[in-house]
Design an enzyme around this catalytic site. Structure first.
Site: not given
Ligand code: 8YV
Length: 313
Positions: A152-154, A231, A255, A260, A278
């Site tokens: 995807g984007r990332i 995830r 990460d 968590e 994270h």
């Molecule tokens: C953030 C994430 O750390 O975008 C997500 O789904 O898990 C992370 O970018 C989170 O949303 C902030 O707590």
């Protein structure tokens, strides 16, 4: 009267006050018994403001009969019951573009930190070992094949950054993407077989749960480096611990974790891992942007205007 239920505090703090300016905002973490909401609050809440890694527990969703919008600070929505949201006509927004660069940068930073033994080197110097020992060599990611699970984007941004390192990037995704930066492969197994560095940037949820298992780790092999910025649920954590202990893979930079903020002591003790809490999207600039998109979506909803970044269910 519309009220917001905010599930946890945001950083920077300005996001919390911006949100409170939009509508009466209840802070879940401050309510005495957060299992059962006071009836008045439960009735008034039309908006939930949450985070990607937090989602919205089903038991809480069930207590909100007038819920109309779930606004996520983040891109992940694996913690939200989508079919229930769809059935109830609840809309969902995320903050998609705002964190792409930060998360992609972190994936590459972790790949470099792992391949160049940065954290190990830091510990080595601090412990005074430089005086009487040698730290082994790392490896270049330059020119290597890097597999990206989730394009995807990332994932696409990671591939773009890696072009500067002359890497050949391959990807596996359930969706086909027309993209000339990377080559698509037919299976996760093939991706792992062909990669020296294997980066997980897929969405969480039932479709990817435990997708990176013992078989995939074996295919990555003893020189392989696993990086996960997506995830924890995507990687079978006990298979990973075993693979790190047995030398089935070379190392891992993580990460995200299965449960968590609990990280198994076996991972904390392992030498060939880098662990971060994270923080892939946790830069000041990115978090400010995420907060802006979160509040802009809520503002649009309250003004009866189209949502900026709705999820299409
Ligand atoms: C953030 C994430 O750390 O975008 C997500 O789904 O898990 C992370 O970018 C989170 O949303 C902030 O707590």
């Amino acid at each position: 009267m519309s009220a917001i239920l905010q599930l946890s505090p945001y950083t920077p703090d300005s996001i919390n006050s911006d949100l409170a300016h939009l509508a009466p905002t209840h802070h879940l973490w401050k309510l005495k018994d957060s299992e059962t909401l006071p009836a008045q609050i439960a009735q008034n809440v039309t908006i939930v403001a949450t985070k990607g890694d937090l989602g919205l527990p089903r038991a809480l969703m069930n207590q909100l009969p007038n819920l109309q919008l779930i606004s996520v600070y983040g891109v992940g929505y694996d913690g939200i019951d989508l079919s229930e949201a769809k059935t109830r006509g609840i809309r969902i927004t995320t903050t998609p573009e705002s964190l792409t660069n930060a998360v992609a940068d972190m994936a590459v930073a972790l790949a470099l930190a792992g391949s160049r033994r940065l954290v190990e080197g830091d510990h080595f110097v601090r412990a005074g070992h430089w005086l009487d020992r040698k730290l082994g060599t790392g490896f270049d990611i330059r020119g290597k094949r890097v597999g990206i699970f989730g394009y995807g984007r990332i994932g696409r941004k990671i591939a773009q950054i890696l072009q500067a390192f002359d890497c050949t990037t391959l990807y596996y995704d359930i969706n086909q993407h027309s993209d000339s930066t990377s080559q698509s492969v037919g299976s996760l197994q093939e991706l792992a077989e062909q990669s020296r560095v294997f980066i997980v940037s897929a969405s969480g949820g039932p479709q990817t749960r435990n997708a990176v298992n013992q078989k995939i780790l074996e295919a990555l092999g003893p020189d392989g480096l696993l990086v996960n910025v997506a995830r924890g649920s995507i990687v079978n954590q006990s298979d990973l611990i075993e693979a790190l202990e047995n030398g089935t893979i070379g190392g891992a930079c993580l990460d995200v974790f299965e449960d968590e903020p609990n990280v198994p002591s076996a991972l904390c003790k392992a030498k060939n891992v880098i662990l971060t809490p994270h923080i892939s999207s946790a830069t000041h600039e990115t978090r400010l942007n995420m907060g802006r998109v979160l509040t802009d979506n809520i503002n649009a909803f309250l003004s009866g205007e189209p949502l900026l970044t709705p999820l299409h269910l």
